[in-house]
Design a protein around this motif. Structure first.
Motif, PDB file in Angstrom:
ATOM      1  N   MET A   1      37.467  40.923  44.991  1.00 46.92           N
ATOM      2  CA  MET A   1      37.096  40.899  43.577  1.00 46.92           C
ATOM      3  C   MET A   1      35.673  41.376  43.377  1.00 46.92           C
ATOM      4  O   MET A   1      34.757  40.987  44.100  1.00 46.92           O
ATOM      5  N   CYS A   2      35.492  42.222  42.377  1.00 44.85           N
ATOM      6  CA  CYS A   2      34.165  42.676  41.964  1.00 44.85           C
ATOM      7  C   CYS A   2      34.073  42.531  40.450  1.00 44.85           C
ATOM      8  O   CYS A   2      35.008  42.904  39.730  1.00 44.85           O
ATOM      9  N   GLN A   3      32.979  41.959  39.967  1.00 40.68           N
ATOM     10  CA  GLN A   3      32.753  41.804  38.536  1.00 40.68           C
ATOM     11  C   GLN A   3      31.354  42.323  38.207  1.00 40.68           C
ATOM     12  O   GLN A   3      30.392  42.012  38.914  1.00 40.68           O
ATOM     13  N   LEU A  50      28.822  40.933  40.843  1.00 39.16           N
ATOM     14  CA  LEU A  50      29.268  39.781  41.622  1.00 39.16           C
ATOM     15  C   LEU A  50      30.464  40.209  42.452  1.00 39.16           C
ATOM     16  O   LEU A  50      31.383  40.845  41.945  1.00 39.16           O
ATOM     17  N   GLU A  51      30.459  39.847  43.752  1.00 37.92           N
ATOM     18  CA  GLU A  51      31.575  40.154  44.641  1.00 37.92           C
ATOM     19  C   GLU A  51      32.016  38.883  45.359  1.00 37.92           C
ATOM     20  O   GLU A  51      31.200  38.014  45.662  1.00 37.92           O
ATOM     21  N   ALA A  52      33.314  38.783  45.639  1.00 39.71           N
ATOM     22  CA  ALA A  52      33.850  37.635  46.380  1.00 39.71           C
ATOM     23  C   ALA A  52      35.227  37.990  46.919  1.00 39.71           C
ATOM     24  O   ALA A  52      35.886  38.917  46.443  1.00 39.71           O
ATOM     25  N   GLY A  53      35.668  37.224  47.937  1.00 38.44           N
ATOM     26  CA  GLY A  53      37.000  37.421  48.492  1.00 38.44           C
ATOM     27  C   GLY A  53      37.172  38.706  49.269  1.00 38.44           C
ATOM     28  O   GLY A  53      38.287  39.221  49.388  1.00 38.44           O
ATOM     29  N   GLY A  54      36.066  39.222  49.833  1.00 36.62           N
ATOM     30  CA  GLY A  54      36.125  40.471  50.582  1.00 36.62           C
ATOM     31  C   GLY A  54      36.519  40.274  52.026  1.00 36.62           C
ATOM     32  O   GLY A  54      36.936  39.179  52.447  1.00 36.62           O
ATOM     33  N   GLY A  61      32.626  33.851  50.038  1.00 37.73           N
ATOM     34  CA  GLY A  61      31.799  35.015  50.325  1.00 37.73           C
ATOM     35  C   GLY A  61      31.122  35.581  49.092  1.00 37.73           C
ATOM     36  O   GLY A  61      30.952  36.801  48.980  1.00 37.73           O
ATOM     37  N   LEU A  62      30.699  34.712  48.190  1.00 43.00           N
ATOM     38  CA  LEU A  62      30.095  35.143  46.933  1.00 43.00           C
ATOM     39  C   LEU A  62      28.790  35.903  47.167  1.00 43.00           C
ATOM     40  O   LEU A  62      27.912  35.461  47.907  1.00 43.00           O
TER      41      LEU A  62
END
Length: 220
Positions: free
Chosen positions: A94-96, A114-118, A206-207
């Protein structure tokens, strides 16, 4: 999300999210005209972009509404949206991002990303997830989808099965307006613009959060 702030309602640009038919798109537009009302809080004057490799969600529902608030310069903002709800969802990569334009002191535009779940991290998990979306591009697959359901009947599947997802709590929508539902939805190569996201639980493994000048750091 857009680097430009716009007031008023962009009816001609209203795009229904995750709908596999042109007829369904038209019906949601009719539902908006019949008086669907907006979210449970005033939205900010900025859209944001979201990109993901995959979104896997359960108890999918969708209905038309209007996101209301004010633009950055204080003018009334009323934007048509497709409200998409899931009882549970997992999001991969996810990227926002959101751009704030024309900051004072000649700083120009700044992008918050913001990035997470990579890679190397668990997928982003959301419970009771609702998205107020204005645009979406994706490859979508639905399981047991019903198109043309009255919004007030979203929680009741054929056979009397009750689901956890319906019209978002603390919001209003025309109970006789157009809606759709599915037991499961899988979206791949997701790119969307949204005005608001709400969730009862939102776990981001992984934020990473970064600020950068200009617009080159947008998710897409």
């Amino acid at each position: 999300m857009s680097s430009q702030v716009r007031g008023g309602t962009r009816w001609k640009r209203f795009a229904l999210v995750m709908v596999p038919s042109v007829a369904a798109t038209a019906a949601v537009g009719i539902g908006l005209a019949q008086g669907a009302l907006a979210a449970s809080f005033a939205v900010s004057g900025q859209e944001f972009k979201v990109k993901a490799t995959e979104l896997e969600g359960w108890d999918f529902v969708q209905y038309g509404s209007v996101a209301s608030g004010k633009t950055l310069d204080g003018k009334p903002l009323n934007e048509p949206v497709a409200v998409s709800g899931f009882s549970e969802a997992y999001i991969t990569n996810m990227c926002q991002s959101v751009v704030t334009p024309k900051l004072p002191f000649d700083l120009g535009s700044v992008t918050l990303r913001l990035e997470a779940g990579g890679p190397g991290h668990e997928r982003v998990y959301a419970k009771d997830l609702y998205l107020d979306v204005s645009e979406l591009d994706a490859d979508a697959q639905f399981t047991n989808i019903d198109i043309g359901v009255a919004a007030g009947s979203l929680k009741k599947f054929p056979g009397g099965k009750e689901t956890k997802t319906g019209i978002q709590p603390n919001t209003e929508a025309n109970p006789n307006g157009f809606a759709q539902r599915a037991e499961k939805a899988v979206l791949k190569k997701v790119q969307q613009k949204a005005w608001a996201t709400t969730a009862g639980t939102f776990n981001l493994s992984g934020l990473k959060l970064r600020l950068s000048g200009g617009t080159k750091a947008e998710c897409y």
